[in-house]
Design an enzyme around this catalytic site. Structure first.
Site, PDB file in Angstrom:
ATOM      1  N   ILE A 469      12.164   4.915 -33.244  1.00  0.00           N
ATOM      2  CA  ILE A 469      11.445   6.172 -33.516  1.00  0.00           C
ATOM      3  C   ILE A 469      12.432   7.323 -33.738  1.00  0.00           C
ATOM      4  O   ILE A 469      12.124   8.483 -33.488  1.00  0.00           O
ATOM      5  CB  ILE A 469      10.438   6.500 -32.394  1.00  0.00           C
ATOM      6  CG1 ILE A 469      11.113   6.609 -31.031  1.00  0.00           C
ATOM      7  CG2 ILE A 469       9.354   5.444 -32.327  1.00  0.00           C
ATOM      8  CD1 ILE A 469      10.152   7.096 -29.930  1.00  0.00           C
ATOM      9  N   ALA A 513      15.296   1.001 -25.021  1.00  0.00           N
ATOM     10  CA  ALA A 513      16.700   0.627 -25.204  1.00  0.00           C
ATOM     11  C   ALA A 513      17.099  -0.489 -24.242  1.00  0.00           C
ATOM     12  O   ALA A 513      17.691  -1.496 -24.639  1.00  0.00           O
ATOM     13  CB  ALA A 513      17.592   1.849 -25.002  1.00  0.00           C
ATOM     14  N   LYS A 690      20.359   1.579 -18.695  1.00  0.00           N
ATOM     15  CA  LYS A 690      19.035   2.169 -18.535  1.00  0.00           C
ATOM     16  C   LYS A 690      18.771   3.108 -19.711  1.00  0.00           C
ATOM     17  O   LYS A 690      19.680   3.444 -20.459  1.00  0.00           O
ATOM     18  CB  LYS A 690      18.941   2.944 -17.210  1.00  0.00           C
ATOM     19  CG  LYS A 690      18.926   2.007 -16.007  1.00  0.00           C
ATOM     20  CD  LYS A 690      18.700   2.718 -14.686  1.00  0.00           C
ATOM     21  CE  LYS A 690      19.932   3.401 -14.186  1.00  0.00           C
ATOM     22  NZ  LYS A 690      19.925   3.617 -12.721  1.00  0.00           N
ATOM     23  N   VAL A 692      17.767   6.639 -21.754  1.00  0.00           N
ATOM     24  CA  VAL A 692      18.102   8.058 -21.611  1.00  0.00           C
ATOM     25  C   VAL A 692      17.160   8.947 -22.418  1.00  0.00           C
ATOM     26  O   VAL A 692      17.254  10.170 -22.356  1.00  0.00           O
ATOM     27  CB  VAL A 692      19.548   8.367 -22.073  1.00  0.00           C
ATOM     28  CG1 VAL A 692      20.553   7.632 -21.220  1.00  0.00           C
ATOM     29  CG2 VAL A 692      19.752   8.025 -23.549  1.00  0.00           C
ATOM     30  N   GLY A 693      16.259   8.331 -23.169  1.00  0.00           N
ATOM     31  CA  GLY A 693      15.493   9.076 -24.178  1.00  0.00           C
ATOM     32  C   GLY A 693      14.594  10.153 -23.608  1.00  0.00           C
ATOM     33  O   GLY A 693      14.284  11.124 -24.286  1.00  0.00           O
ATOM     34  N   GLU A 694      14.156   9.983 -22.386  1.00  0.00           N
ATOM     35  CA  GLU A 694      13.276  10.986 -21.795  1.00  0.00           C
ATOM     36  C   GLU A 694      13.998  11.839 -20.754  1.00  0.00           C
ATOM     37  O   GLU A 694      13.584  12.953 -20.463  1.00  0.00           O
ATOM     38  CB  GLU A 694      12.052  10.295 -21.187  1.00  0.00           C
ATOM     39  CG  GLU A 694      11.263   9.588 -22.279  1.00  0.00           C
ATOM     40  CD  GLU A 694       9.996   8.897 -21.795  1.00  0.00           C
ATOM     41  OE1 GLU A 694       9.047   8.812 -22.571  1.00  0.00           O
ATOM     42  OE2 GLU A 694       9.958   8.441 -20.647  1.00  0.00           O
TER      43      GLU A 694
HETATM   44 MO1  MOS Z   1       6.609   7.837 -24.489  1.00  0.00          MO
HETATM   45  S1  MOS Z   1       5.533   9.463 -23.960  1.00  0.00           S
HETATM   46  O1  MOS Z   1       5.950   6.573 -23.582  1.00  0.00           O
HETATM   47  O2  MOS Z   1       6.617   7.681 -26.133  1.00  0.00           O
END
Ligand code: MOS
Length: 727
Positions: A469, A513, A690, A692-694
């Protein structure tokens, strides 16, 4: 492969390709405009028609009548689909609210019709000719603040109760009791929801779409249309942002499929930008009361978080207390959640659902508490660190280096030099302030499969229904296969997003990831075992893969020779075992921010940001950094400008496009620095990594708010911190 115990040393530890900053392999496709996004896939099916959706003009009530005769007679129109006639209403297990209205309407812009025409312009023009008569309900269900008092009368859902909070809070030497609000937010991704659908024969459905979770999408379409999985094909190789709004099948995909079923031709539908905010999902508005009690020395004795969030009936709202049970120590705890049923559009997941909003409140509260105690906010957090679940001390974090994040961040940022007296550092017309906050986000990983195909020319192809994404999935999956097979990244082709590929974890919840690379690892281990067998060696771990060759004992064989008789295919799934349930897997950050606030206009500029992140092994520092700085940008938006403005009379989000819903732009972003501790979390996955995206979004808005307070001396507890609130 079953991941049943902490990872031991393995081939991925070599870190020849993994762990190295690697530019995205899909970058050139994107920058040259040749990456195939859903709406532009002109090649996949001949004779595409265009559908334009119509959304409800009321938020709650019923459709009395719908006259589509004029629309049907309009130029170029091939079909008009009325959702009032449909047999698919209400069958959407992944969404809380049915995607379509009729006769009952549950929210504004709930889809009620689709016009299919030869061209976009004809479809759009004909949609305006549909006459709808509504019976609108009277309701006060659009205003969370107005419903607050009544909601407080009801019992909330207790998320954590430890010790005796009320007594400990009443007896604490220093206390804080404040309420914070966070507004509804919109994902505001660049690419709208878009799908091309082709319905063939009795029920073979193909969709080319933009969706984070391919397997969920297949399931969603099967549920809606009563199809079997074998008859549904979903393809979503490139996604122009999602942030959670593309987790589930949405109206664009179902409407396109309905249009194709009706016309017998491929139909494409993109949700018009002004329809997205109200038709799809949003991050719920919250009201959060936080109470903290501490001893004079700063030790927290009592912590209470009472979170309230709007939701459509039956929904989950925003779990804004998510982090509070485990982020800080304290023997007496009471954490409660309240859901308030309302009739706004569906509240559902948006990037770091829960923690993103929760930390906006908790981390201001921690700043206020530190000030009351006369303590440095870094120190206050550090002394209240916990290495175990305060509600269940048997449960430890798999690893937690939050204090290290705080210390390194303070050192690198020059925190010691900050001005401790709020509102007293000025440069010309600008007040300068510094602030910090902690960040926390859970780090789950889930079952994920992949297939690896070693080609006769010595290259490898990886296939999995994993999505990218904009996060860099293509690249880290290529790095994983390259590492495992002793190849360069340029010798690995990665194919994603196709439901005919093995089912991956997909992109959501910061699990993509870690899970998808673990699935790729499992498939590569299997391929290595097959190669070992062919070389007459039972022990694959004794093989050395490097430079396109494999060595066993004193024999070195090129991979081209191994696969000379035809490709070698291996497929496997990583399954995560129960042993991980003894641990909390999470990621941590310390955010430091410098802001300047204009004394005349109240304008806030974020001058400098630093994030120190604890997120296990970093697979690709370049793309991981991109993820974190993207989160930090979103945090500036959350702190200073993002807010879906609710029309509390009519029940819709009034600023439902990118002109009215403000997000940061390039000119808003100055210096950003990201540091990764880059540890190894052997409990997480075989790659010890782990997500890191959020994490990058978690805590940052509060750091901006705390810096804003340090600059101005005005404490704002009501996000976003717009000019009107400071002047
Ligand atoms: Mo996330 S809010 O699970 O794309």
């Amino acid at each position: 492969m079953d991941f049943n115990q902490p990872a031991t040393e393995n081939p991925a530890d070599r870190q020849r390709v993994l762990g190295k900053s690697t530019p995205r392999i899909d970058g050139p496709l994107k920058t040259t405009g040749t990456a195939p996004y859903a709406y532009e896939r002109h090649d996949v099916a001949e004779g595409q028609l265009v559908g334009y959706p119509l959304g409800s003009a009321i938020a709650k009530g019923r459709i009395v009548s719908m006259d589509t005769s004029e629309a049907e007679a309009a130029p170029g129109v091939q079909a008009v689909i009325r959702t009032t006639d449909m047999d698919v209403l209400g069958k959407f297990q992944m969404n809380v609210v049915p995607l379509f209205g009729g006769p009952e309407i549950l929210h504004y812009h709930q889809a009620i019709a689709l016009v299919v025409a030869d061209s976009f312009e004809e479809a759009r023009a004909a949609t305006a000719l549909i006459r709808v008569e509504y019976d609108e309900d009277e309701t006060d269900g659009f205003d969370l603040a107005a419903r607050r008092e009544a909601a407080l009368e009801q019992e909330g859902e207790i998320e954590q109760e430890v010790g005796d909070f009320e007594t400990a809070f009443a007896e604490a030497a220093v206390t804080l009791d404040e309420t914070y609000t966070t507004p509804a937010e919109s994902h505001a991704m660049m690419e709208p929801h878009a799908t091309i659908a082709l319905w063939e024969g009795e029920g073979n459905l193909s969709v080319w779409t933009s969706n984070q979770m391919v397997a969920w999408n297949v399931q969603g379409l099967c549920d809606v249309f009563g199809l079997n999985k074998e008859n549904v094909h979903v393809d979503s190789p490139f996604i122009g942002g999602g942030f959670g709004v593309k987790l589930f099948v949405r109206a664009d995909a179902v409407l396109a499929a309905l249009g194709s079923r009706e016309t017998g031709r491929p139909v494409k539908v993109a949700l018009p930008r002004p329809m997205i905010a109200n038709n799809t999902t949003h991050r719920a508005e919250t009201i959060q009361r936080i109470r903290i009690g501490a001893n004079e020395d700063g030790t927290i004795t009592a912590i209470g978080h009472d979170g309230m969030s709007e939701t459509q009936p039956g929904g989950r709202g925003e779990n804004c207390t998510a982090q509070t049970p485990v982020f800080y120590a304290g023997p007496n705890r009471l954490i409660v959640n309240r859901l308030v049923d309302m009739y706004l559009p569906e509240a559902n997941a948006m990037r770091a659902p829960g923690e993103a909003s929760g930390l906006m409140a908790l981390e201001i509260a921690m700043d206020e508490m530190a000030e009351k105690l006369g303590m440095d906010p870094v120190e206050f957090r550090a002394i209240n660190d916990t290495q175990v679940d305060p509600g269940d001390p048997e449960k430890a974090f798999s690893e937690r280096h939050f204090v290290e994040c705080l210390r390194q961040g303070a050192e690198r940022f020059g925190w010691a030099d900050r001005n401790q007296e709020p509102g007293s550092r000025r440069e010309g017309m600008w007040l300068i302030g510094h602030g910090m906050a902690g960040g926390y986000r859970g780090a789950p990983s889930t079952t994920s499969a992949a297939r690896v195909r070693l080609q006769p020319d010595g290259t490898a192809i990886v296939e999995t229904d994993m999505t990218d994404i904009g996060t860099g999935s293509y690249t880290i999956i290529a790095q994983t296969a390259a590492e495992m097979l002793g190849l360069g990244v340029d010798k690995v082709e990665v194919r994603l997003g196709d439901s005919s590929f093995p089912v991956s974890a997909g992109s959501g919840g910061q699990w993509g990831a870690s899970s998808s690379t673990a699935g790729t690892y499992a498939a590569c281990v299997k391929l290595r075992e097959e190669i070992a067998r062919r070389l007459g060696n039972d022990d694959a771990s004794a093989l050395e893969f490097a430079d396109g060759k494999v060595t066993t004992g004193d024999r070195t064989v090129p991979l081209t020779e191994i696969a000379s008789d035809g490709e070698i295919v291996a497929e496997d799934t990583i399954n995560f075992g129960d042993f991980r349930e003894k641990f909390i897997l999470a990621t941590f950050a310390a955010h430091f921010v410098e802001v300047a606030v204009h004394v005349g206009t109240g304008e806030t500029r974020v001058r400098r940001m630093l994030a120190v992140c604890d997120a296990g092994r970093i697979l690709n520092p370049l793309s991981a950094r991109s993820q974190v700085i993207g989160g930090m940008v979103m945090g500036i938006g959350a702190a200073l400008m993002e807010e879906l403005a609710v029309d509390t009379g009519r029940g819709f989000f009034a600023n439902h496009d990118l002109a009215g819903y403000e997000v940061p732009v390039h000119a808003d972003i100055h210096e950003q620095e990201v540091v990764f501790l880059d540890t190894e979390d052997a409990t997480s996955t075989p790659l010890k990594a782990k997500g890191v995206g959020e994490l990058g979004l978690c805590g940052i808005a509060a750091a901006v708010a705390n810096a804003h307070y340090n600059a101005t001396g005005v404490r704002i507890r009501d996000y976003p911190l717009t000019l009107d609130k400071v002047l």
